[in-house]
Design a protein around this motif. Structure first.
Motif, PDB file in Angstrom:
ATOM      1  N   VAL A  60       0.782   4.067  -3.031  1.00 36.33           N
ATOM      2  CA  VAL A  60       0.305   5.444  -2.869  1.00 36.33           C
ATOM      3  C   VAL A  60       1.423   6.481  -2.856  1.00 36.33           C
ATOM      4  O   VAL A  60       1.153   7.676  -2.888  1.00 36.33           O
ATOM      5  N   THR A  61       2.676   6.032  -2.810  1.00 31.07           N
ATOM      6  CA  THR A  61       3.788   6.995  -2.793  1.00 31.07           C
ATOM      7  C   THR A  61       4.765   6.833  -3.944  1.00 31.07           C
ATOM      8  O   THR A  61       5.504   7.768  -4.254  1.00 31.07           O
ATOM      9  N   LEU A  95      -7.183   1.409   2.745  1.00 32.15           N
ATOM     10  CA  LEU A  95      -7.018   0.629   3.973  1.00 32.15           C
ATOM     11  C   LEU A  95      -8.363   0.085   4.457  1.00 32.15           C
ATOM     12  O   LEU A  95      -8.457  -1.069   4.885  1.00 32.15           O
ATOM     13  N   THR A 130      -5.585   6.903   0.590  1.00 29.64           N
ATOM     14  CA  THR A 130      -5.067   5.891   1.512  1.00 29.64           C
ATOM     15  C   THR A 130      -6.131   5.396   2.483  1.00 29.64           C
ATOM     16  O   THR A 130      -6.279   4.177   2.657  1.00 29.64           O
ATOM     17  N   LEU A 144      -2.428   8.901  -2.950  1.00 24.97           N
ATOM     18  CA  LEU A 144      -2.013   9.204  -1.584  1.00 24.97           C
ATOM     19  C   LEU A 144      -3.204   9.657  -0.746  1.00 24.97           C
ATOM     20  O   LEU A 144      -3.413   9.175   0.368  1.00 24.97           O
ATOM     21  N   VAL A 157       0.847  -1.198   0.000  1.00 27.89           N
ATOM     22  CA  VAL A 157       0.000   0.000   0.000  1.00 27.89           C
ATOM     23  C   VAL A 157       0.876   1.240   0.000  1.00 27.89           C
ATOM     24  O   VAL A 157       0.643   2.180  -0.768  1.00 27.89           O
ATOM     25  N   GLN A 158       1.901   1.245   0.848  1.00 28.52           N
ATOM     26  CA  GLN A 158       2.802   2.400   0.903  1.00 28.52           C
ATOM     27  C   GLN A 158       3.425   2.674  -0.455  1.00 28.52           C
ATOM     28  O   GLN A 158       3.426   3.816  -0.928  1.00 28.52           O
ATOM     29  N   VAL A 217       2.650   8.217   3.922  1.00 21.65           N
ATOM     30  CA  VAL A 217       1.527   7.280   3.935  1.00 21.65           C
ATOM     31  C   VAL A 217       0.878   7.234   5.312  1.00 21.65           C
ATOM     32  O   VAL A 217      -0.342   7.141   5.434  1.00 21.65           O
ATOM     33  N   ALA A 270      -2.912   8.199   6.181  1.00 20.17           N
ATOM     34  CA  ALA A 270      -3.763   7.180   6.802  1.00 20.17           C
ATOM     35  C   ALA A 270      -4.399   7.657   8.104  1.00 20.17           C
ATOM     36  O   ALA A 270      -5.304   6.995   8.623  1.00 20.17           O
TER      37      ALA A 270
END
Length: 149
Positions: A81-82, A98, A94, A91, A77-78, A132, A136
């Motif tokens: 989104v980055t 999640l 996020t 980003l 995921v990190q 991230v 989040a």
């Protein structure tokens, strides 16, 4: 995978060939999830995740260490989104990403809270880990609030 690939307009043969090339010794769940996050999810990643719930849950169920798989998913995921071609638009998405992963059972609330608190092993996360985790924060705040009830 075929369902996910067709959602993004990829052809079946490309997906099958890529999987065989990347997993010659057998199917590795975490590696395959990395392939999915790195190659198949796009600007509407949260919707794609929800659309492919059954397939992703089946793949997750094949994991021999779900705790390790959850940590791998959070790292994917990190990166998504980055540091992906879709990062600029993702980003800010996020929290829904999640939430989708929690809703379909690929992440537990505890895993997300632990990951967020850990900060990528840094007391004050910087770089991608910091970005991230900051993005989040609204979702993490809701998780914390739900645990306190």
């Amino acid at each position: 995978l075929i369902k996910m690939a067709s959602h993004d307009g990829l052809r079946e043969g490309n997906v099958s060939k890529k999987i065989v090339e990347e997993a010659p010794g057998g199917l590795q769940v975490d590696s395959l999830l990395g392939f999915i996050f790195g190659s198949m999810l796009g600007d509407d990643a949260d919707t794609q995740i929800l659309d492919c719930e059954a397939e992703l849950r089946q793949l997750y169920a094949a994991s021999s260490d779900t705790g390790e798989t959850q940590r791998a998913i959070l790292s994917y995921v990190q990166k998504l989104v980055t540091d992906s071609t879709h990062a600029a638009g993702l980003l800010g998405r996020t929290p829904p990403i999640l939430k989708a992963l929690c809703d379909i059972g690929l992440l537990t609330k505890d895993a997300v809270l632990e990951w967020h608190a850990d900060g990528g092993g840094q007391s004050e996360p910087t770089g991608a880990a910091g970005k991230v985790r900051e993005a989040a924060e609204p979702f993490v705040d809701r998780l914390r609030a739900s645990q306190q009830r």
